[in-house]
Design an enzyme around this catalytic site. Structure first.
Site, mmCIF file in Angstrom:
data_model
loop_
_atom_site.group_PDB
_atom_site.id
_atom_site.type_symbol
_atom_site.label_atom_id
_atom_site.label_comp_id
_atom_site.label_asym_id
_atom_site.label_seq_id
_atom_site.Cartn_x
_atom_site.Cartn_y
_atom_site.Cartn_z
ATOM 1 N N LYS A 123 96.776 166.315 4.296
ATOM 2 C CA LYS A 123 95.518 165.594 4.506
ATOM 3 C C LYS A 123 94.551 166.020 3.419
ATOM 4 O O LYS A 123 94.614 167.147 2.924
ATOM 5 C CB LYS A 123 94.920 165.943 5.878
ATOM 6 C CG LYS A 123 94.053 164.860 6.442
ATOM 7 C CD LYS A 123 94.893 163.735 7.032
ATOM 8 C CE LYS A 123 94.065 162.652 7.645
ATOM 9 N NZ LYS A 123 94.916 161.668 8.356
HETATM 10 P P1 NAD Z 1 87.215 153.628 8.960
HETATM 11 O O1 NAD Z 1 86.308 154.428 8.138
HETATM 12 O O2 NAD Z 1 87.830 152.406 8.381
HETATM 13 O O3 NAD Z 1 86.475 153.196 10.317
HETATM 14 C C1 NAD Z 1 85.850 154.097 11.192
HETATM 15 C C2 NAD Z 1 85.054 153.313 12.217
HETATM 16 O O4 NAD Z 1 84.583 154.216 13.206
HETATM 17 C C3 NAD Z 1 83.828 152.594 11.649
HETATM 18 O O5 NAD Z 1 83.680 151.361 12.328
HETATM 19 C C4 NAD Z 1 82.666 153.536 12.021
HETATM 20 O O6 NAD Z 1 81.432 152.878 12.124
HETATM 21 C C5 NAD Z 1 83.162 154.019 13.365
HETATM 22 N N1 NAD Z 1 82.582 155.279 13.827
HETATM 23 C C6 NAD Z 1 82.420 156.419 13.138
HETATM 24 N N2 NAD Z 1 81.872 157.349 13.942
HETATM 25 C C7 NAD Z 1 81.706 156.769 15.150
HETATM 26 C C8 NAD Z 1 81.190 157.210 16.394
HETATM 27 N N3 NAD Z 1 80.750 158.443 16.548
HETATM 28 N N4 NAD Z 1 81.190 156.333 17.425
HETATM 29 C C9 NAD Z 1 81.647 155.075 17.284
HETATM 30 N N5 NAD Z 1 82.144 154.601 16.135
HETATM 31 C C10 NAD Z 1 82.171 155.446 15.089
HETATM 32 O O7 NAD Z 1 88.351 154.648 9.470
HETATM 33 P P2 NAD Z 1 89.813 154.294 9.959
HETATM 34 O O8 NAD Z 1 90.723 154.347 8.791
HETATM 35 O O9 NAD Z 1 89.787 153.107 10.842
HETATM 36 O O10 NAD Z 1 90.138 155.604 10.802
HETATM 37 C C11 NAD Z 1 89.702 155.757 12.134
HETATM 38 C C12 NAD Z 1 90.521 156.868 12.785
HETATM 39 O O11 NAD Z 1 91.903 156.508 12.778
HETATM 40 C C13 NAD Z 1 90.439 158.224 12.107
HETATM 41 O O12 NAD Z 1 90.564 159.233 13.075
HETATM 42 C C14 NAD Z 1 91.673 158.226 11.219
HETATM 43 O O13 NAD Z 1 92.090 159.545 10.915
HETATM 44 C C15 NAD Z 1 92.656 157.519 12.127
HETATM 45 N N6 NAD Z 1 93.794 156.891 11.472
HETATM 46 C C16 NAD Z 1 93.620 156.028 10.430
HETATM 47 C C17 NAD Z 1 94.721 155.405 9.863
HETATM 48 C C18 NAD Z 1 94.577 154.408 8.746
HETATM 49 O O14 NAD Z 1 95.589 153.856 8.338
HETATM 50 N N7 NAD Z 1 93.393 154.120 8.250
HETATM 51 C C19 NAD Z 1 96.006 155.671 10.354
HETATM 52 C C20 NAD Z 1 96.146 156.540 11.435
HETATM 53 C C21 NAD Z 1 95.037 157.138 11.992
#
Ligand code: NAD
Length: 433
Positions: A123
């Protein structure tokens, strides 16, 4: 016991791992220790798996649009190098730290292992608020970060992907910077790239698709149908958007969504394509006119059958786990539930499909993209989706079977499966020199 090597003496590390210390890292280790004890895991292997194999910490400057120079912290951590190259996301977030990145890298190891991918977990992160950066600033920051970690990443060693605050454009800049330095295009150095650079158009929806493939299987475990099932989603980024679209396509109703701006609620179901269009123009969900605004914190309390945390870590905890109305929590985010929160959900009979299983669709399609990048041979979207569905379904069913056999919850079963493959590989490779 298969997890124990003969004639091993345990010599614990002499100093506590202060370097990685953080709430999230402590939780990840405590969770690991609990499962390792249950498995009677070889003590030396357990000791080895508690700390990451390699950690990279850098501070570096980048130029802001107003001419000022800002210095930021950057991280990249490789948890286990035993299984193949390491793989894991890169996040831009204002509070990211070495301990957080390490906990997430550890999670990635178990995740890759349980779906059978030839990777150890990694990571990375940069401590910066991405929403405060212009596109040009983000590009300069990304290129400098890539240059800092240049010797640490590579298609055969460590392959970043999008995570919180990063996207396909960031991956394109990393690929370009890396390729400029080696002198030829290297598409396999990152995944989650734009399609034009060897990415797959399924990658952006992959985590959501993976979650959606598991939804009917999870609902079946609590005797609920998929059609009409009410889903609440925290976060409307890459994961939140893709899961909203994918569960809607299955006939479920997304009744509540939140992001950093707050939440929205509509009991008969939010028009997800309309919300996509709205956020493409207006960014935030809270002013969407076709639903009622709610406080973001209230999202967990709305009447629904399924809750998908898809934002940040540690949002389900001792303070709110008792208020969750859902029968199923499908963890889209990484580490969204603290151990105490998990205990409360379990006690209340809420079925939790853990992150390392539930959101594994993202890294699985990343693996497909990496393979295609190495071979310069590209699959159809249909092939990609079908292979993703097969892998997710197989992993879910084996974990469900293990959970039933061992009389444990799905998280423990998933961890046993993930840890055991890595432990066996470590014991088989032996100790160098
Ligand atoms: P992103 O940055 O695209 O989106 C994050 C979203 O969460 C945004 O809409 C933001 O406004 C919202 N957010 C942030 N803090 C918040 C809060 N306290 N309350 C409510 N909403 C909140 O990120 P992402 O890529 O969608 O990742 C989200 C999660 O999924 C993370 O934990 C990441 O590690 C995990 N994840 C992502 C992927 C991927 O392919 N992008 C894969 C597996 C897991």
């Amino acid at each position: 016991m298969i997890f124990t090597a003969p004639d091993t003496e345990v010599i614990p590390v002499t100093t506590p791992p202060l370097e990685w210390d953080s709430g999230m890292y402590r939780e990840a280790v405590a969770q690991f220790d609990q499962v390792a004890a249950y498995m009677d895991l070889d003590a030396n292997v357990a000791e080895r798996l508690r700390t990451p194999q390699r950690s990279f910490l850098t501070t570096f400057p980048f130029r802001k649009d107003d001419g000022q120079v800002e210095t930021v912290f950057g991280y990249r951590v490789k948890h286990v190098l035993t299984m193949g190259p390491t793989k894991g996301g890169l996040r831009y977030a204002p509070t990211v730290n070495l301990g957080e990145v390490t906990a997430l890298a550890m999670n990635m190891t178990w995740k890759c292992s349980l779906v059978g991918l030839p990777y150890g977990g990694a990571k990375g992160g940069v401590r910066v608020a991405p929403e405060l950066l212009s596109r040009a600033e983000k590009q300069r920051l990304t290129r400098r970060y890539t240059s800092e970690i240049f010797t640490f990443i590579g298609p055969q060693s460590d392959i970043p992907a999008p995570d919180l605050g990063t996207d396909s454009q960031v991956m394109a800049w990393i690929m370009d910077t890396y390729s400029q330095q080696v002198g030829h295009p290297v598409p396999g150095v990152v995944t989650g790239k734009p399609v034009e650079l060897g990415g797959t158009s399924v990658r952006e929806e992959s985590t959501g698709l993976g979650l959606a493939y598991l939804l009917p299987l999870a609902l079946e475990m609590v005797d609920l149908p998929t059609k009409g099932t009410r889903v609440a989603i925290q976060g409307f980024g890459q994961v939140g958007k893709s899961v909203a679209r994918a569960v809607t396509a299955l006939g479920a109703r997304v009744v509540a969504v939140s992001d950093l701006s707050g939440g929205i609620y509509r009991p008969d179901g939010i028009d997800i394509p309309a919300l996509h269009q709205w956020t493409a123009r207006n960014v935030w969900v809270n002013s969407f006119p076709e639903a009622d605004p709610i406080d973001g914190d209230r999202l967990f309390e709305v009447d629904c059958e399924v809750l998908v945390p898809a934002a940040v870590q540690e949002v389900i905890h001792a303070g709110n786990a008792a208020d969750i109305t859902a029968a199923v929590v499908l963890e889209g985010a990484n580490s969204p539930t603290t151990m105490e929160g998990d205990r409360i959900l379990q006690k209340r009979g809420v079925l939790v499909i853990p992150d390392i299983l539930a959101n594994a669709g993202g890294v699985t399609v990343s693996y497909f993209e990496w393979l295609q990048g190495l071979q310069f041979y590209f699959w159809t979207n249909e092939e990609t989706r079908q292979r993703l569905r097969d892998i997710m379904t197989k992993a879910f069913l084996s974990i469900k079977e293990l959970a039933a056999k061992e009389q444990v919850d799905m998280r423990t079963a998933a961890l046993i499966m993930g840890i055991s493959r890595v432990a066996k590989a470590k014991l088989m490779r032996g100790l160098f020199p």
